[in-house]
Design a protein around this motif. Structure first.
Motif, PDB file in Angstrom:
ATOM      1  N   SER A   1       1.821   6.300   1.356  1.00  0.00           N
ATOM      2  CA  SER A   1       0.684   5.381   1.180  1.00  0.00           C
ATOM      3  C   SER A   1       0.941   4.053   1.878  1.00  0.00           C
ATOM      4  CB  SER A   1       0.429   5.129  -0.314  1.00  0.00           C
ATOM      5  OG  SER A   1       0.276   6.338  -0.995  1.00  0.00           O
ATOM      6  N   GLU A   2       2.115   3.477   1.621  1.00  0.00           N
ATOM      7  CA  GLU A   2       2.387   2.132   2.135  1.00  0.00           C
ATOM      8  C   GLU A   2       2.560   2.107   3.647  1.00  0.00           C
ATOM      9  OE1 GLU A   2       4.307   0.137  -1.863  1.00  0.00           O
ATOM     10  OE2 GLU A   2       5.683   0.804  -0.308  1.00  0.00           O
TER      11      GLU A   2
ATOM     12  N   ILE B   1      -2.320  12.242   1.140  1.00  0.00           N
ATOM     13  CA  ILE B   1      -1.843  11.018   0.461  1.00  0.00           C
ATOM     14  C   ILE B   1      -2.147   9.795   1.333  1.00  0.00           C
ATOM     15  CG2 ILE B   1       0.213   9.786  -0.363  1.00  0.00           C
ATOM     16  CD1 ILE B   1       1.484  12.610  -0.847  1.00  0.00           C
TER      17      ILE B   1
ATOM     18  N   ILE C   1      -0.912   2.404   5.207  1.00  0.00           N
ATOM     19  CA  ILE C   1      -1.680   1.155   5.047  1.00  0.00           C
ATOM     20  C   ILE C   1      -1.199   0.098   6.041  1.00  0.00           C
ATOM     21  CG2 ILE C   1      -2.009  -0.821   3.479  1.00  0.00           C
ATOM     22  CD1 ILE C   1      -2.252   1.212   1.188  1.00  0.00           C
TER      23      ILE C   1
ATOM     24  N   SER D   1      -5.096   7.988  10.003  1.00  0.00           N
ATOM     25  CA  SER D   1      -4.452   7.798   8.691  1.00  0.00           C
ATOM     26  C   SER D   1      -3.932   9.136   8.151  1.00  0.00           C
ATOM     27  CB  SER D   1      -5.435   7.169   7.703  1.00  0.00           C
ATOM     28  OG  SER D   1      -6.539   8.028   7.489  1.00  0.00           O
TER      29      SER D   1
ATOM     30  N   ALA E   1      -4.936   6.645   0.575  1.00  0.00           N
ATOM     31  CA  ALA E   1      -4.407   5.269   0.461  1.00  0.00           C
ATOM     32  C   ALA E   1      -5.134   4.355   1.442  1.00  0.00           C
ATOM     33  CB  ALA E   1      -2.906   5.272   0.745  1.00  0.00           C
ATOM     34  N   CYS E   2      -5.289   4.851   2.674  1.00  0.00           N
ATOM     35  CA  CYS E   2      -5.961   4.080   3.718  1.00  0.00           C
ATOM     36  C   CYS E   2      -7.438   3.873   3.391  1.00  0.00           C
ATOM     37  CB  CYS E   2      -5.854   4.855   5.032  1.00  0.00           C
ATOM     38  SG  CYS E   2      -5.215   3.860   6.335  1.00  0.00           S
TER      39      CYS E   2
ATOM     40  N   TRP F   1      -8.860   3.748   0.462  1.00  0.00           N
ATOM     41  CA  TRP F   1      -8.975   2.719  -0.582  1.00  0.00           C
ATOM     42  C   TRP F   1      -8.770   1.327   0.027  1.00  0.00           C
ATOM     43  CZ3 TRP F   1      -4.966  -0.617  -1.938  1.00  0.00           C
ATOM     44  CH2 TRP F   1      -5.230  -1.470  -3.007  1.00  0.00           C
ATOM     45  N   PHE F   2      -7.754   1.195   0.889  1.00  0.00           N
ATOM     46  CA  PHE F   2      -7.402  -0.096   1.495  1.00  0.00           C
ATOM     47  C   PHE F   2      -8.549  -0.640   2.357  1.00  0.00           C
ATOM     48  CE2 PHE F   2      -5.589  -2.236   5.297  1.00  0.00           C
ATOM     49  CZ  PHE F   2      -5.046  -3.348   4.684  1.00  0.00           C
TER      50      PHE F   2
END
Length: 370
Positions: free
Chosen positions: A277-278, A351, A281, A299, A355-356, A358-359
């Motif tokens: 995720s990190e 995953i 992002i 992503s 995450a991307c 949402w970001f």
């Protein structure tokens, strides 16, 4: 338990990577983004008036549907199914429901869960496909229920033919294959249709900013913001967090060792979730700042590229640790490895994508756009 010290060492090593990444993401979210948003939202008056730049410039294109949106939504549906299956299986294993002594229990549990989790796959695929403006809902549902399970079953069937040909005791009987097909078409496919029905019934996801009619031109990119180097960099850190655990997993599959460290495996699974995720992002933010708005597929592929390093490691393991001779055994090793790599690609890619997703929705929802 001779390997426990190595396990703790690898967990601590992974946690350091996670803390480093979390610090980077927190710095971007709290400092850089906070400054960006404050600057973008200031009143355009007198000397404060300035040209837009960075990631705000692409607000009219950032939610433009990607090419091959159907395939991406199908991959995400299957990835969500595998993610849910892996999480629940590991929780059951940690709670002691799956005994390490009974080698088939883990596989049986994973298969039954995968079949029963067709509904989330159909739902996720349908919601994402509808948000892309797609209208071929029948094709979407059929592909979600058939494509990825079909690839895995096809691989598995070919390897079983090799085992039958060699009269191996490891070959799966014909009626077991028929039972697997019955589970797939009798349980998984209908459940996928149910999930897709509810997904298409819901309203399409509303994006925080409108999409312009004419696509914006992307400026020339520097080396590290180009697609291939960015994607290749994205898989390194997640793989660095899992490779020691991977060694023990491969040992248990190919060297007839019993795997009992489900607690460690669950911890590594959580660390994998966070790192994928990190990392995605971080790279997504750099690409948006470079005014490149093609983030949908990137992503998915950035964290999905971890599977490429997994494949390379499996080849290294085959060459250095195993003494497999004969074309049939080699074929089986690489056949099973390719299934594992494909499923891991869908898992890690999903995953990173969510995450991307949402970001990007988060940062564009707090910017005032004229």
């Amino acid at each position: 338990m001779p390997h426990t010290n190595i396990q703790w060492f690898s967990i601590m090593n992974s946690l350091v990577i996670v803390l480093f990444l979390s610090g980077m993401v927190a710095m971007i979210l709290l400092r850089t983004l906070h400054k960006d948003i404050a600057r973008y939202n200031q009143i355009d008056s007198g000397e404060d008036a300035q040209e837009e730049f960075g990631w705000k410039l692409v607000h009219g294109d950032v939610f433009r549907p990607p090419r091959k949106g159907m395939l991406l939504s199908v991959f995400l549906g299957s990835g969500a199914q595998i993610l849910a299956m892996s999480g629940i299986t590991l929780i059951f294993a940690c709670l002691g429901f799956l005994s390490p002594a009974n080698r088939g229990s883990l596989m049986t549990c994973a298969l039954v869960l995968y079949v029963c989790l067709g509904t989330p796959a159909g739902y996720v695929s349908a919601r994402i496909y509808k948000s892309f403006g797609g209208e071929k809902w029948k094709s979407n549902v059929l592909l979600t229920s058939m494509l990825c399970p079909g690839v895995v079953f096809g691989h598995f069937f070919i390897m079983n033919l090799v085992l039958w040909y060699k009269d191996s005791s490891a070959a799966i009987p014909f009626f077991t294959l028929v039972a697997l097909l019955a589970l797939w078409f009798g349980v998984s496919v209908p459940l996928t249709f149910v999930g897709a029905f509810f997904g298409f019934r819901k309203r399409a996801l509303e994006h925080p900013v409108r999409t312009n009619q004419i696509p914006r031109q992307i400026p020339e990119q520097s080396f590290y913001t180009q697609p291939i180097p960015g994607i290749a960099m994205g898989g390194v850190l997640p793989f660095g967090c899992i490779f020691i655990q991977l060694f023990f997993v491969l040992n248990s599959i190919w060297s007839s060792q019993i795997y009992y460290m489900y607690g460690f495996l669950f911890l590594v699974f959580i660390i994998l979730l966070i790192t994928c995720s990190e990392t995605t992002i971080l790279l997504c933010y750099f690409h948006l700042c470079a005014e490149d708005y093609h983030w949908w597929w990137r992503s998915f592929l950035t964290s999905g590229f971890t599977a490429f390093y997994l494949a390379v490691y499996c080849i290294h393991y085959f060459v250095t640790k195993l003494e497999i001779e004969g074309p049939a055994s080699t074929f089986l090793y690489f056949g099973y490895t390719s299934i594992m790599v494909f499923l891991f690609f869908l898992l890690s890619g999903t995953i990173g994508f969510f995450a991307c997703f949402w970001f990007v929705r988060k940062i564009y929802s707090v910017v005032k756009v004229d």
